[in-house]
Design a protein around this motif. Structure first.
Motif, PDB file in Angstrom:
ATOM      1  N   GLY A  86       0.820  -1.208   0.000  1.00 60.00           N
ATOM      2  CA  GLY A  86       0.000   0.000   0.000  1.00 60.00           C
ATOM      3  C   GLY A  86       0.849   1.252   0.000  1.00 60.00           C
ATOM      4  O   GLY A  86       2.047   1.216   0.293  1.00 60.00           O
ATOM      5  N   VAL A  87       0.205   2.372  -0.331  1.00 59.34           N
ATOM      6  CA  VAL A  87       0.871   3.672  -0.316  1.00 59.34           C
ATOM      7  C   VAL A  87      -0.028   4.682   0.375  1.00 59.34           C
ATOM      8  O   VAL A  87      -1.264   4.586   0.311  1.00 59.34           O
ATOM      9  CB  VAL A  87       1.204   4.168  -1.746  1.00 59.34           C
ATOM     10  N   LEU A  88       0.587   5.637   1.071  1.00 63.74           N
ATOM     11  CA  LEU A  88      -0.122   6.782   1.639  1.00 63.74           C
ATOM     12  C   LEU A  88       0.222   7.994   0.798  1.00 63.74           C
ATOM     13  O   LEU A  88       1.398   8.348   0.643  1.00 63.74           O
ATOM     14  CB  LEU A  88       0.302   7.016   3.097  1.00 63.74           C
ATOM     15  N   ILE A  89      -0.799   8.630   0.233  1.00 65.47           N
ATOM     16  CA  ILE A  89      -0.618   9.728  -0.708  1.00 65.47           C
ATOM     17  C   ILE A  89      -1.212  10.987  -0.103  1.00 65.47           C
ATOM     18  O   ILE A  89      -2.353  10.979   0.383  1.00 65.47           O
ATOM     19  CB  ILE A  89      -1.306   9.409  -2.058  1.00 65.47           C
ATOM     20  N   ASN A  90      -0.457  12.097  -0.153  1.00 61.71           N
ATOM     21  CA  ASN A  90      -0.973  13.342   0.409  1.00 61.71           C
ATOM     22  C   ASN A  90      -1.813  14.104  -0.614  1.00 61.71           C
ATOM     23  O   ASN A  90      -1.989  13.657  -1.759  1.00 61.71           O
ATOM     24  CB  ASN A  90       0.163  14.209   0.962  1.00 61.71           C
ATOM     25  N   ARG A  91      -2.315  15.257  -0.225  1.00 58.80           N
ATOM     26  CA  ARG A  91      -3.215  16.025  -1.091  1.00 58.80           C
ATOM     27  C   ARG A  91      -2.523  16.509  -2.377  1.00 58.80           C
ATOM     28  O   ARG A  91      -3.185  16.783  -3.376  1.00 58.80           O
ATOM     29  CB  ARG A  91      -3.766  17.233  -0.327  1.00 58.80           C
ATOM     30  N   LYS A  92      -1.176  16.641  -2.336  1.00 62.55           N
ATOM     31  CA  LYS A  92      -0.446  17.091  -3.523  1.00 62.55           C
ATOM     32  C   LYS A  92      -0.128  15.957  -4.485  1.00 62.55           C
ATOM     33  O   LYS A  92       0.447  16.182  -5.546  1.00 62.55           O
ATOM     34  CB  LYS A  92       0.857  17.775  -3.095  1.00 62.55           C
ATOM     35  N   GLY A  93      -0.481  14.733  -4.102  1.00 65.08           N
ATOM     36  CA  GLY A  93      -0.221  13.586  -4.962  1.00 65.08           C
ATOM     37  C   GLY A  93       1.113  12.921  -4.721  1.00 65.08           C
ATOM     38  O   GLY A  93       1.517  12.040  -5.489  1.00 65.08           O
ATOM     39  N   LYS A  94       1.836  13.306  -3.646  1.00 67.57           N
ATOM     40  CA  LYS A  94       3.127  12.716  -3.337  1.00 67.57           C
ATOM     41  C   LYS A  94       2.949  11.506  -2.430  1.00 67.57           C
ATOM     42  O   LYS A  94       2.171  11.537  -1.474  1.00 67.57           O
ATOM     43  CB  LYS A  94       4.025  13.745  -2.658  1.00 67.57           C
ATOM     44  N   VAL A  95       3.693  10.448  -2.722  1.00 67.54           N
ATOM     45  CA  VAL A  95       3.667   9.249  -1.884  1.00 67.54           C
ATOM     46  C   VAL A  95       4.519   9.508  -0.647  1.00 67.54           C
ATOM     47  O   VAL A  95       5.730   9.718  -0.753  1.00 67.54           O
ATOM     48  CB  VAL A  95       4.184   8.026  -2.649  1.00 67.54           C
ATOM     49  N   GLU A  96       3.899   9.482   0.519  1.00 68.49           N
ATOM     50  CA  GLU A  96       4.618   9.747   1.763  1.00 68.49           C
ATOM     51  C   GLU A  96       5.119   8.474   2.425  1.00 68.49           C
ATOM     52  O   GLU A  96       6.146   8.490   3.100  1.00 68.49           O
ATOM     53  CB  GLU A  96       3.718  10.511   2.741  1.00 68.49           C
ATOM     54  N   HIS A  97       4.394   7.392   2.276  1.00 67.92           N
ATOM     55  CA  HIS A  97       4.806   6.120   2.878  1.00 67.92           C
ATOM     56  C   HIS A  97       4.463   4.984   1.927  1.00 67.92           C
ATOM     57  O   HIS A  97       3.447   5.031   1.224  1.00 67.92           O
ATOM     58  CB  HIS A  97       4.092   5.866   4.212  1.00 67.92           C
ATOM     59  N   VAL A  98       5.329   3.951   1.936  1.00 67.57           N
ATOM     60  CA  VAL A  98       5.053   2.701   1.237  1.00 67.57           C
ATOM     61  C   VAL A  98       4.985   1.612   2.296  1.00 67.57           C
ATOM     62  O   VAL A  98       5.861   1.517   3.161  1.00 67.57           O
ATOM     63  CB  VAL A  98       6.139   2.372   0.200  1.00 67.57           C
ATOM     64  N   MET A  99       3.935   0.791   2.260  1.00 70.10           N
ATOM     65  CA  MET A  99       3.711  -0.211   3.306  1.00 70.10           C
ATOM     66  C   MET A  99       3.702  -1.606   2.715  1.00 70.10           C
ATOM     67  O   MET A  99       3.178  -1.819   1.608  1.00 70.10           O
ATOM     68  CB  MET A  99       2.372   0.052   3.996  1.00 70.10           C
ATOM     69  N   VAL A 100       4.268  -2.541   3.440  1.00 71.20           N
ATOM     70  CA  VAL A 100       4.243  -3.947   3.061  1.00 71.20           C
ATOM     71  C   VAL A 100       3.616  -4.719   4.215  1.00 71.20           C
ATOM     72  O   VAL A 100       4.051  -4.584   5.365  1.00 71.20           O
ATOM     73  CB  VAL A 100       5.661  -4.482   2.773  1.00 71.20           C
ATOM     74  N   GLY A 101       2.590  -5.504   3.898  1.00 69.45           N
ATOM     75  CA  GLY A 101       1.907  -6.259   4.945  1.00 69.45           C
ATOM     76  C   GLY A 101       2.053  -7.749   4.756  1.00 69.45           C
ATOM     77  O   GLY A 101       3.014  -8.229   4.146  1.00 69.45           O
ATOM     78  N   THR A 102       1.099  -8.494   5.282  1.00 70.30           N
ATOM     79  CA  THR A 102       1.032  -9.938   5.061  1.00 70.30           C
ATOM     80  C   THR A 102       0.025 -10.199   3.951  1.00 70.30           C
ATOM     81  O   THR A 102      -0.465  -9.268   3.320  1.00 70.30           O
ATOM     82  CB  THR A 102       0.606 -10.658   6.349  1.00 70.30           C
ATOM     83  N   ALA A 103      -0.290 -11.463   3.726  1.00 70.29           N
ATOM     84  CA  ALA A 103      -1.235 -11.786   2.668  1.00 70.29           C
ATOM     85  C   ALA A 103      -2.649 -11.332   3.012  1.00 70.29           C
ATOM     86  O   ALA A 103      -3.473 -11.108   2.119  1.00 70.29           O
ATOM     87  CB  ALA A 103      -1.226 -13.290   2.408  1.00 70.29           C
ATOM     88  N   LYS A 104      -2.939 -11.155   4.315  1.00 71.85           N
ATOM     89  CA  LYS A 104      -4.310 -10.850   4.726  1.00 71.85           C
ATOM     90  C   LYS A 104      -4.506  -9.452   5.286  1.00 71.85           C
ATOM     91  O   LYS A 104      -5.643  -8.986   5.361  1.00 71.85           O
ATOM     92  CB  LYS A 104      -4.772 -11.877   5.764  1.00 71.85           C
ATOM     93  N   GLN A 105      -3.435  -8.800   5.696  1.00 71.76           N
ATOM     94  CA  GLN A 105      -3.625  -7.478   6.294  1.00 71.76           C
ATOM     95  C   GLN A 105      -2.391  -6.624   6.117  1.00 71.76           C
ATOM     96  O   GLN A 105      -1.301  -7.116   5.789  1.00 71.76           O
ATOM     97  CB  GLN A 105      -3.965  -7.604   7.776  1.00 71.76           C
ATOM     98  N   ILE A 106      -2.576  -5.329   6.359  1.00 73.53           N
ATOM     99  CA  ILE A 106      -1.485  -4.375   6.251  1.00 73.53           C
ATOM    100  C   ILE A 106      -1.623  -3.377   7.387  1.00 73.53           C
ATOM    101  O   ILE A 106      -2.746  -3.060   7.816  1.00 73.53           O
ATOM    102  CB  ILE A 106      -1.518  -3.669   4.880  1.00 73.53           C
ATOM    103  N   GLU A 107      -0.509  -2.923   7.916  1.00 73.27           N
ATOM    104  CA  GLU A 107      -0.537  -2.003   9.055  1.00 73.27           C
ATOM    105  C   GLU A 107      -0.092  -0.614   8.612  1.00 73.27           C
ATOM    106  O   GLU A 107       0.966  -0.459   7.999  1.00 73.27           O
ATOM    107  CB  GLU A 107       0.372  -2.507  10.173  1.00 73.27           C
ATOM    108  N   ILE A 108      -0.925   0.379   8.929  1.00 65.16           N
ATOM    109  CA  ILE A 108      -0.594   1.754   8.586  1.00 65.16           C
ATOM    110  C   ILE A 108       0.353   2.308   9.633  1.00 65.16           C
ATOM    111  O   ILE A 108       0.099   2.176  10.832  1.00 65.16           O
ATOM    112  CB  ILE A 108      -1.873   2.609   8.497  1.00 65.16           C
TER     113      ILE A 108
END
Length: 600
Positions: A86-108
Motif C-alpha cells: 500500500g501507499v499513503l498519498i498526500n493532497r499534492k499527490g506525493k507518496v509519503e509512505h510505502v507499506m508492506v503487509g502480510t497476505a491478509k492485512q497491512i498495518e498503517i
C-alpha cells in the motif's frame, strides 16, 4: 564542504566526498529511501525491495485517487511477493509512505497529528492491495475512521495475472448527534462505486473539499448550540447483570447533566473480566473511538473508578480527555461549593484524589528537570516537585479544615447547651431535602432539581406541636460509590449528624431506583456509625405517582423500617402528618433520655 542532498530520489555527486565510491553512494541512498517503507519486508529479494522503494518516487494527480500506472505497479509487486502493498498519498499527490503487509492485512504506520482537527480529515489517502478477492474489510473501515483518512481504497489483484481489478473506495460521512439519534444504525462511512483504475472518474479534490466544508458546518452548528460545554460519551463496563449497569449508567447521566456536560451517547459493555489496561475490549474501544469521532466528543466519562495506568492508556489510545465517576462527582462538588469551608473541603478531596494520579506521561513537563541555577546535580523532577507541592497543600488544607471543625464543634456545643433536640435531613442527592426544609421552616435555602444542588449544610429552628422546638439540619446529599476522599474531607460536616435525635431520611418515591438509593444511604450511615440513631423515612414527591402506589410502597417500607410517611414538599397540607410523626418520635426520645438520667 557541501553535504549530499536528495534530488528526485537520487544523490547529487557534485561537491561530494571524493573518497566515496559508487557502492557507498548507493548504500547511503538506500538508507534515505528505506525511511518511507514500513511493514513486513523480511525475506524479500533485493530486486523486490528496489521496486517497492521506487513506488515512493511516483506522483499522482491531485484530483485522482490513483493513476492506472501506479495501480498496476502496486498490484504486480503485491502478486509477486504474495503480500499486501500500500501507499499513503498526500493532497499534492506525493507518496509519503510505502507499506508492506502480510497476505491478509497491512498495518498503517504512525502518521502523527498532521492536520489533526475535528473539522478536517488527515490530508492523506491510503491505497493498498487485496489478494483474496475481497472488497474493503472492517479493519479498513476502522482505520479510515480512527485515523480520519481522506479516503481508503483497496485494489483487487487478479490471482492469475497479477493485474489490478476493481478499486473499492470509501470516505467518512459528516454527522452530528441529532442525525445519529434518528438513525442509530447508520454507518460512519460511504462506499464509492467500484471501478477499474482506468475508469476512476471521481474528482478527489472536489469530493474532499465538499466533505470538509460540510463537516465544518456541522461542527460549527454543534458548537453554537453547546458553547463552552464539554461533549461526552458515557462508558460503562460490567461483569454482572446488564440491568444493574443500565441503572448505574442512568445515574451517571444525571451526574453529567448536573455538571453541565453535554451527553452525546452512552455505551455499555458486558465482559467476563475487566481489561486491566483499557477496561474495554479492543473491538469495543475501536467502536467507541469511531463513535466519538462522528459525534465530535471531546471527553469520555467512565462509570467506574479508573486506575492512573488505565487513565493514561485510554488517553493515549483515544487522544480524548478521560475521567471517571469519582472525578465527575468531585467536579460537581467544586461547582456547588459556596462557603469557605465547603471550598476547602472540596479542594482537599480533589488533591487527595489527584496525588496518586500524578504520573509520568500525563504531561510532557513531568519528565523535565526543575534544575538550573541553584539546582545543579540530579535535581528534582517536575513530577516529584508537583507531588511535594500537592502533599504540602494537603497538609495546609487539613489544618484549616480541622480549625473549622473545632469552630463548628463550638457552635454545636452551644446548640446542645440549649437542650434543643436536633433533627437531620439525610438522603440521596436530588431527593428534595432542601425543598422540604424550606417548606417546613418557610426558608429560602437554594434548591434545584440537580444532583448536589445544595452542598453547604444549613441549620434552622422548627417549632413542633405541643410547644416543642427543635433544630433541623439540611446535610449534603449521598450517592452510591461516594469517593473515599470526599467522605474523608467532609467528615467534619457529616459529624453534625452525630448529635441528632432523629434522622429524617428523605426518599424520592417517584425514582425507579428508590430501593437501591435507600440501601446506599443506609450503607453510608453505617460506615459513619450513625445507623443507631432513630430514623423516619419520608417518601417525598408523592404527588408524582398514583396514590395507590404510594400506599403500597409505604406499607412495604413500614414493615421493614418502621416509621414511614409520605409527603409532597410542594403541598404544605401533606406536611402535617410528617410534623406530627417527628414530634411523636422526639417526645419518645426525650422520655427515654429523662428515664436514663433518673436511673443514674
Amino acid at each position: 564542504m557541501d553535504r549530499p542532498t536528495k534530488s528526485a530520489g537520487r544523490l547529487r555527486r557534485d561537491s561530494f566526498y571524493p573518497e566515496l565510491h559508487g557502492f557507498a553512494i548507493i548504500w547511503v541512498w538506500r538508507l534515505i529511501s528505506i525511511g518511507v517503507i514500513t511493514g513486513f519486508t523480511k525475506g524479500l529479494k533485493h530486486s523486490q525491495l528496489k521496486r517497492i522503494e521506487k513506488l515512493a518516487t511516483r506522483r499522482v494527480a491531485a484530483d485522482s485517487i490513483i493513476t492506472p500506472e501506479l495501480a498496476r505497479q502496486i498490484s504486480e509487486i503485491s502478486h509477486e511477493i504474495g503480500r499486501q502493498v500500500g501507499v499513503l498519498i498526500n493532497r499534492k499527490g506525493k507518496v509519503e509512505h510505502v507499506m508492506v503487509g502480510t497476505a491478509k492485512q497491512i498495518e498503517i504506520p504512525d502518521i502523527g497529528r498532521a492536520r489533526a482537527s475535528e473539522d478536517r480529515f488527515r490530508g492523506i489517502r491510503c491505497v493498498h492491495t487485496h489478494l483474496m478477492g475481497e472488497s474493503l474489510t472492517q479493519d479498513d473501515y476502522t482505520d479510515l475512521a480512527l485515523l480520519r483518512l481522506d479516503l481508503i481504497s483497496a485494489i483487487e489483484v487478479d490471482r492469475r495475472t497479477g493485474q489490478p481489478g476493481l478499486v473499492y473506495s470509501a470516505h467518512l460521512v459528516p454527522s452530528n448527534s441529532e442525525s445519529l439519534g434518528k438513525n442509530v444504525h447508520s454507518l460512519p462511512y460511504q462506499d464509492l462505486e467500484p471501478q477499474l483504475p482506468s475508469h476512476l472518474n471521481v474528482n478527489f479534490t472536489e469530493l474532499i473539499n465538499s466533505l470538509e466544508d460540510e463537516m465544518a458546518r456541522v461542527r460549527l452548528t454543534a458548537r453554537d448550540r453547546h458553547t463552552g460545554r464539554d461533549r461526552a460519551i458515557l462508558v460503562g463496563v460490567t461483569t454482572t447483570d446488564i440491568e444493574e449497569a443500565e441503572e448505574s449508567m442512568a445515574e451517571l447521566k444525571e451526574l453529567a447533566l448536573s455538571a453541565d456536560v453535554v451527553v452525546l451517547d452512552t455505551v455499555i459493555q458486558r465482559r467476563s473480566q475487566i481489561d486491566p489496561r483499557t477496561v474495554l475490549g479492543k473491538g469495543k474501544l475501536d467502536e467507541l473511538l469511531v463513535r466519538s469521532m462522528r459525534l465530535g466528543a471531546d471527553m469520555l466519562v467512565f462509570d467506574s473508578e479508573l486506575s492512573p495506568a488505565q487513565v493514561r492508556s485510554l488517553s493515549e489510545a483515544t487522544e480524548l480527555k478521560v475521567i471517571d465517576r469519582p472525578q465527575l462527582i468531585l467536579d460537581i462538588f467544586a461547582q456547588r461549593a459556596q462557603s469557605r469551608e465547603g471550598k476547602l473541603q472540596v479542594e482537599l478531596a480533589q488533591l487527595k484524589y489527584l496525588l496518586p494520579r500524578l504520573v509520568v506521561g500525563q504531561n510532557s513537563a513531568f519528565s523535565r528537570l526543575a534544575g538550573g541555577i541553584g539546582g545543579r546535580g540530579p535535581g528534582e523532577t517536575k513530577l516529584e516537585t508537583d507531588r511535594r507541592r500537592v502533599r504540602t497543600r494537603i497538609s495546609q488544607l487539613e489544618r484549616q479544615v480541622d480549625d473549622l471543625g473545632r469552630q463548628r464543634q463550638e457552635r454545636r456545643r452551644t446548640r446542645l447547651e440549649t437542650n434543643l433536640p436536633i433533627i437531620s435531613l439525610v438522603g440521596y442527592t436530588n431527593a428534595g431535602k432542601s425543598t422540604l426544609l424550606n417548606a417546613l421552616t418557610q426558608s429560602d435555602v437554594f434548591a434545584e432539581k440537580k444532583m448536589f444542588a445544595t452542598l453547604d449544610p444549613t441549620t434552622r429552628r422548627l417549632r413542633l406541636p405541643y410547644e416543642q422546638e427543635v433544630v433541623i439540619n439540611d446535610t449534603v446529599g449521598f450517592i452510591r460509590d461516594l469517593p473515599d476522599a470526599l467522605v474523608s474531607a467532609f467528615r467534619a460536616t457529616l459529624e453534625e449528624i452525630a448529635d441528632s435525635s432523629l434522622l429524617v431520611h428523605v426518599v424520592d418515591v417517584s425514582n425507579p431506583r428508590m430501593m437501591q438509593q435507600i440501601g446506599s444511604v443506609n450503607n453510608i450511615l453505617a460506615e459513619l456509625k450513625f445507623n443507631e440513631i432513630r430514623q423516619l423515612i419520608v417518601l417525598n414527591k408523592a404527588d408524582l405517582i398514583a396514590p395507590d402506589n404510594v400506599e403500597m410502597i409505604r406499607d412495604k417500607l413500614a414493615r421493614e423500617f418502621g416509621n414511614v410517611t409520605a409527603v409532597s414538599s410542594l403541598d404544605r397540607r401533606t406536611l402535617r402528618p410528617l410534623v406530627a410523626k417527628m414530634s411523636e418520635i422526639i417526645g419518645i426520645e426525650q422520655d427515654e433520655a429523662r428515664g436514663a438520667a433518673a436511673s443514674v
